[in-house]
Design a protein around this motif. Structure first.
Motif, PDB file in Angstrom:
ATOM      1  N   ALA A 237     -58.759 -32.949  -4.334  1.00  0.00           N
ATOM      2  CA  ALA A 237     -57.930 -32.872  -3.127  1.00  0.00           C
ATOM      3  C   ALA A 237     -58.436 -31.780  -2.186  1.00  0.00           C
ATOM      4  O   ALA A 237     -58.419 -31.943  -0.965  1.00  0.00           O
ATOM      5  CB  ALA A 237     -56.475 -32.602  -3.513  1.00  0.00           C
ATOM      6  N   TYR A 238     -58.888 -30.672  -2.754  1.00  0.00           N
ATOM      7  CA  TYR A 238     -59.416 -29.586  -1.923  1.00  0.00           C
ATOM      8  C   TYR A 238     -60.699 -30.026  -1.223  1.00  0.00           C
ATOM      9  O   TYR A 238     -60.919 -29.699  -0.052  1.00  0.00           O
ATOM     10  CB  TYR A 238     -59.695 -28.352  -2.787  1.00  0.00           C
ATOM     11  N   LYS A 239     -61.524 -30.774  -1.917  1.00  0.00           N
ATOM     12  CA  LYS A 239     -62.773 -31.242  -1.320  1.00  0.00           C
ATOM     13  C   LYS A 239     -62.505 -32.216  -0.170  1.00  0.00           C
ATOM     14  O   LYS A 239     -63.244 -32.237   0.823  1.00  0.00           O
ATOM     15  CB  LYS A 239     -63.667 -31.907  -2.367  1.00  0.00           C
ATOM     16  N   GLN A 240     -61.457 -33.009  -0.298  1.00  0.00           N
ATOM     17  CA  GLN A 240     -61.107 -33.915   0.796  1.00  0.00           C
ATOM     18  C   GLN A 240     -60.752 -33.136   2.060  1.00  0.00           C
ATOM     19  O   GLN A 240     -61.041 -33.563   3.172  1.00  0.00           O
ATOM     20  CB  GLN A 240     -59.942 -34.807   0.376  1.00  0.00           C
ATOM     21  N   LYS A 241     -60.129 -31.978   1.872  1.00  0.00           N
ATOM     22  CA  LYS A 241     -59.776 -31.134   3.017  1.00  0.00           C
ATOM     23  C   LYS A 241     -60.974 -30.304   3.497  1.00  0.00           C
ATOM     24  O   LYS A 241     -61.036 -29.898   4.649  1.00  0.00           O
ATOM     25  CB  LYS A 241     -58.627 -30.189   2.635  1.00  0.00           C
TER      26      LYS A 241
ATOM     27  N   TRP B 116     -55.041 -21.482  -1.900  1.00  0.00           N
ATOM     28  CA  TRP B 116     -54.625 -22.893  -1.792  1.00  0.00           C
ATOM     29  C   TRP B 116     -54.157 -23.418  -3.145  1.00  0.00           C
ATOM     30  O   TRP B 116     -53.104 -24.055  -3.247  1.00  0.00           O
ATOM     31  CB  TRP B 116     -55.798 -23.741  -1.286  1.00  0.00           C
ATOM     32  N   PHE B 117     -54.900 -23.133  -4.178  1.00  0.00           N
ATOM     33  CA  PHE B 117     -54.619 -23.641  -5.518  1.00  0.00           C
ATOM     34  C   PHE B 117     -53.253 -23.190  -6.024  1.00  0.00           C
ATOM     35  O   PHE B 117     -52.536 -23.939  -6.692  1.00  0.00           O
ATOM     36  CB  PHE B 117     -55.719 -23.154  -6.460  1.00  0.00           C
TER      37      PHE B 117
ATOM     38  N   ALA C 208     -51.212 -28.825  -3.511  1.00  0.00           N
ATOM     39  CA  ALA C 208     -51.778 -28.408  -4.800  1.00  0.00           C
ATOM     40  C   ALA C 208     -50.684 -28.327  -5.861  1.00  0.00           C
ATOM     41  O   ALA C 208     -50.869 -28.747  -7.010  1.00  0.00           O
ATOM     42  CB  ALA C 208     -52.473 -27.061  -4.650  1.00  0.00           C
ATOM     43  N   SER C 209     -49.529 -27.795  -5.468  1.00  0.00           N
ATOM     44  CA  SER C 209     -48.414 -27.670  -6.404  1.00  0.00           C
ATOM     45  C   SER C 209     -47.976 -29.024  -6.951  1.00  0.00           C
ATOM     46  O   SER C 209     -47.715 -29.174  -8.151  1.00  0.00           O
ATOM     47  CB  SER C 209     -47.232 -26.983  -5.708  1.00  0.00           C
ATOM     48  N   MET C 210     -47.918 -30.021  -6.095  1.00  0.00           N
ATOM     49  CA  MET C 210     -47.486 -31.350  -6.522  1.00  0.00           C
ATOM     50  C   MET C 210     -48.501 -32.018  -7.447  1.00  0.00           C
ATOM     51  O   MET C 210     -48.153 -32.875  -8.259  1.00  0.00           O
ATOM     52  CB  MET C 210     -47.236 -32.230  -5.300  1.00  0.00           C
ATOM     53  N   ILE C 211     -49.751 -31.627  -7.326  1.00  0.00           N
ATOM     54  CA  ILE C 211     -50.783 -32.171  -8.214  1.00  0.00           C
ATOM     55  C   ILE C 211     -50.777 -31.457  -9.561  1.00  0.00           C
ATOM     56  O   ILE C 211     -50.828 -32.077 -10.622  1.00  0.00           O
ATOM     57  CB  ILE C 211     -52.175 -32.043  -7.558  1.00  0.00           C
ATOM     58  N   LEU C 212     -50.698 -30.137  -9.521  1.00  0.00           N
ATOM     59  CA  LEU C 212     -50.787 -29.344 -10.750  1.00  0.00           C
ATOM     60  C   LEU C 212     -49.480 -29.316 -11.528  1.00  0.00           C
ATOM     61  O   LEU C 212     -49.490 -29.111 -12.742  1.00  0.00           O
ATOM     62  CB  LEU C 212     -51.194 -27.904 -10.389  1.00  0.00           C
ATOM     63  N   THR C 213     -48.377 -29.513 -10.847  1.00  0.00           N
ATOM     64  CA  THR C 213     -47.021 -29.440 -11.411  1.00  0.00           C
ATOM     65  C   THR C 213     -46.910 -28.240 -12.368  1.00  0.00           C
ATOM     66  O   THR C 213     -47.164 -27.121 -11.974  1.00  0.00           O
ATOM     67  CB  THR C 213     -46.630 -30.764 -12.107  1.00  0.00           C
ATOM     68  N   ASP C 214     -46.539 -28.468 -13.643  1.00  0.00           N
ATOM     69  CA  ASP C 214     -46.364 -27.351 -14.572  1.00  0.00           C
ATOM     70  C   ASP C 214     -47.461 -27.320 -15.629  1.00  0.00           C
ATOM     71  O   ASP C 214     -47.236 -26.912 -16.768  1.00  0.00           O
ATOM     72  CB  ASP C 214     -44.986 -27.413 -15.241  1.00  0.00           C
TER      73      ASP C 214
END
Length: 455
Positions: free
Chosen positions: A76-80, A353-354, A360-366
Motif C-alpha cells: 500500500a505504501y508503494k502504491q502511494k 505512516w506505518f 496502514a492501521s486498517m491493514i495491520l489491525t492488531d
C-alpha cells in the motif's frame, strides 16, 4: 532629406543600446511577467524530473498473520510512493536478536528495524546506530503516550524507537479444558490456588496439564512477577543491586518447583520442543493444555488454533495477599531507523505512516497487538477491527499497570543467568535455597561489572 534619416538611425541605436543594457542587468530587473514565466518554467522542469528510486530493507519477526499484514502494508505504501521499494526480511523470533546484533556490528543492518525494548541497552552498547526520532519533524510523536516513549523507548536521552503496539499480560485459556475440569474462566488466580487445581487435574489425567510455558519464559511468567506481587518491588534495582531477600527468592523458586512437581505445568522437556511455538504443540492443539501466561500479542495465533468459541483470557496469576496486584505491560515491539541508512528521511517517513496512518492501521489491525498510536487505535476501534480478547487483556492491564522494570532487568546477560537458575529449579537440579544463593551471587557480580562499565 538626409537629416530625417540620420535621426532615425540614432533612434535605432538608442533602442538597441537600451535593450543591451537591460539584458546585462540582474534578473530582478526583468519585467514581472517575464520573471513569473521563468519561475513557472523552472517549477515545471523540477516537477517533471522523476523521483529518486529508493530501495530499503525492513526486518521484523512474527507469525504468518503478521508477515502477511506487514507485506500488504508495504504494498500500500508503494502504491502511494511508486519510487520506493521496501524489501521485507522476516522470520520467527528464534535467532532474530543474534542476527540483528551481527548485522549492526558489521554495518549491514536493515533500514527499518523491529526490535524489543528489552534489547535497548545491548543495542546502545553497539554504538549510536539508531536515529533519534526527537530530531525528526516528519513523525507525530503526540500520538504516543509520553510515559511509554520516555520509559520504554528512550536510551541516553535519545528516542531510538517508536512503540508499534501495547502488550498487556494475561492468562490465555482453553475454555473447553476449563469446562471439562470444572474451572471458571473468570477466576482471579493466586499461585497457591493454581497449583492446587493443577495437581488435581493431573492426578485425573497424566497427559493433562493446567499450564504450559517455554523454558526461556520462566523468569518473565513466574519469578519476576512473583517477587513484584509479593513485595511490591522488582528483585533488583537501577542502582545495580539485588534487593530481594533470600527468603523472598526461596519462596518464588519454591513456586516454580511445585508447578512442575505437582503436574500443574507441563514438563519443560516437552514444552522445550515447541519453544515460542505453543500453537504448534500437539497437546495444545488436542486440548490437553489448559492455559499459558502470555503477552497479549500471542492471542491471535492461539485463538486461531483453538477457535474463538474455545478461547478466553483472564488476569495473570498473583501472590495471595501480595503487596502489588498491578499487571505488567510493555510496548509489543519498537520500530527504529538505522542511522547508517542511505535513506534516513524516507525511512522515517515510512515509520510515521506505518504507525500513524489510517490506511496502514486498517491493514495491520492488531497484528502487533493494539496499536500504541492513539490515532491508529481510534481507527480500529471505530471500525470494530480490534480483537476483543486482545483488547480485554490490554484494558485490564492499563487499568492497573505495573511500573517499568529496572533497566538492568532487561540486560541480556542478567536474563541468561536468571533463566539458567530458574530452569535448574524446574528440572530439580538444585533446591530453591541453592537457587537463591546462586542467583544472588551470579547476578550481583554481573551488576557490579555493568556498573563499572557505566561509569
Amino acid at each position: 532629406m538626409k537629416k530625417p534619416v540620420r535621426l532615425l538611425s540614432m533612434a535605432c541605436i538608442l533602442v538597441l543600446l537600451g535593450t543591451s543594457f537591460s539584458a546585462c542587468g540582474s534578473s530582478s530587473n526583468a519585467p514581472a511577467d517575464q520573471s513569473t514565466g521563468q519561475a513557472a518554467a523552472s517549477s515545471q522542469a523540477a516537477a517533471s524530473e522523476p523521483a529518486k528510486n529508493i530501495t530499503m530493507r525492513f526486518a521484523w519477526w512474527g507469525s504468518d498473520a503478521r508477515h502477511q499484514a506487514t507485506l500488504a502494508a508495504i504494498d500500500a505504501y508503494k502504491q502511494k510512493n511508486p519510487n520506493v521499494t521496501i524489501e521485507g526480511e522476516y522470520q520467527g523470533y528464534d535467532g532474530y536478536q543474534q542476527k540483528l546484533m551481527t548485522q549492526i556490528a558489521g554495518g549491514s543492518a536493515p533500514d527499518l528495524i523491529q526490535f524489543d525494548y528489552i534489547w535497548n541497552q545491548d543495542l546502545a552498547v553497539q554504538g549510536d546506530n539508531f536515529v533519534d526520532f526527537n530530531t525528526k519533524t516528519d513523525v507525530d510523536l503526540t500520538a504516543f503516550p509520553e510515559k511509554v516513549l520516555k520509559e520504554y523507548c528512550t536510551v541516553n536521552g535519545k528516542l531510538i524507537g517508536l512503540p508499534m503496539g501495547t502488550n498487556g499480560f494475561g492468562l490465555d485459556i482453553n475454555k473447553k479444558f476449563f469446562e471439562k475440569y470444572g474451572l471458571s474462566v473468570d477466576t482471579e488466580w493466586t499461585w497457591d490456588k493454581f497449583i492446587e487445581e493443577g495437581r488435581k487435574i493431573h492426578a485425573k489425567d497424566k497427559e493433562a496439564y493446567l499450564f504450559s510455558t517455554d523454558p526461556s519464559a520462566l523468569p518473565i511468567v513466574v519469578f519476576d512477577p512473583y517477587i513484584r506481587s509479593k513485595t511490591g518491588a522488582y528483585w533488583l534495582n537501577d542502582d545495580y543491586k539485588v534487593t530481594a531477600t533470600k527468603e523472598e527468592m526461596i519462596e518464588a523458586f519454591t513456586t516454580i518447583k511445585e508447578l512442575f512437581e505437582s503436574g500443574t505445568a507441563q514438563p519443560l522437556g516437552e514444552s522445550a520442543l515447541y519453544n515460542t511455538k505453543l500453537e504448534q504443540m500437539p497437546k495444545f492443539i488436542n486440548g490437553q493444555i489448559g492455559s499459558s501466561l502470555e503477552w497479549s500479542g500471542t492471542v491471535g495465533k492461539y485463538k486461531d488454533v483453538l477457535k474463538p468459541e474455545n478461547f478466553a483470557v483472564a488476569k495473570p496469576v498473583t501472590v495471595k495477599d501480595g503487596k502489588d496486584q498491578s499487571i505488567a505491560f510493555k510496548p509489543s515491539m519498537l520500530l527504529g531507523v538505522y542511522s547508517k541508512s542511505q535513506d534516513v528521511d524516507e525511512a522515517v517517513k515510512f515509520a510515521n505512516w506505518f504507525l500513524n496512518d489510517q490506511d496502514a492501521s486498517m491493514i495491520l489491525t492488531d497484528s502487533r497487538s493494539i496499536p500504541t498510536s492513539e490515532t491508529a487505535k481510534k481507527v480500529l476501534v471505530d471500525a470494530n477491527k480490534v480483537d476483543m480478547d486482545i483488547a480485554k487483556v490490554v484494558d485490564f492491564t492499563l487499568k492497573n499497570p505495573a511500573a517499568a522494570p529496572p533497566v538492568a532487568l532487561s540486560n541480556a546477560e542478567v536474563f541468561e543467568i536468571e533463566k539458567d537458575v530458574c530452569q535448574k529449579v524446574a528440572y530439580s537440579k538444585i533446591t530453591p535455597e541453592q537457587a537463591a544463593d546462586e542467583l544472588t551471587n551470579r547476578v550481583q557480580a554481573k551488576l557490579d561489572e555493568l556498573k563499572a562499565k557505566a561509569k
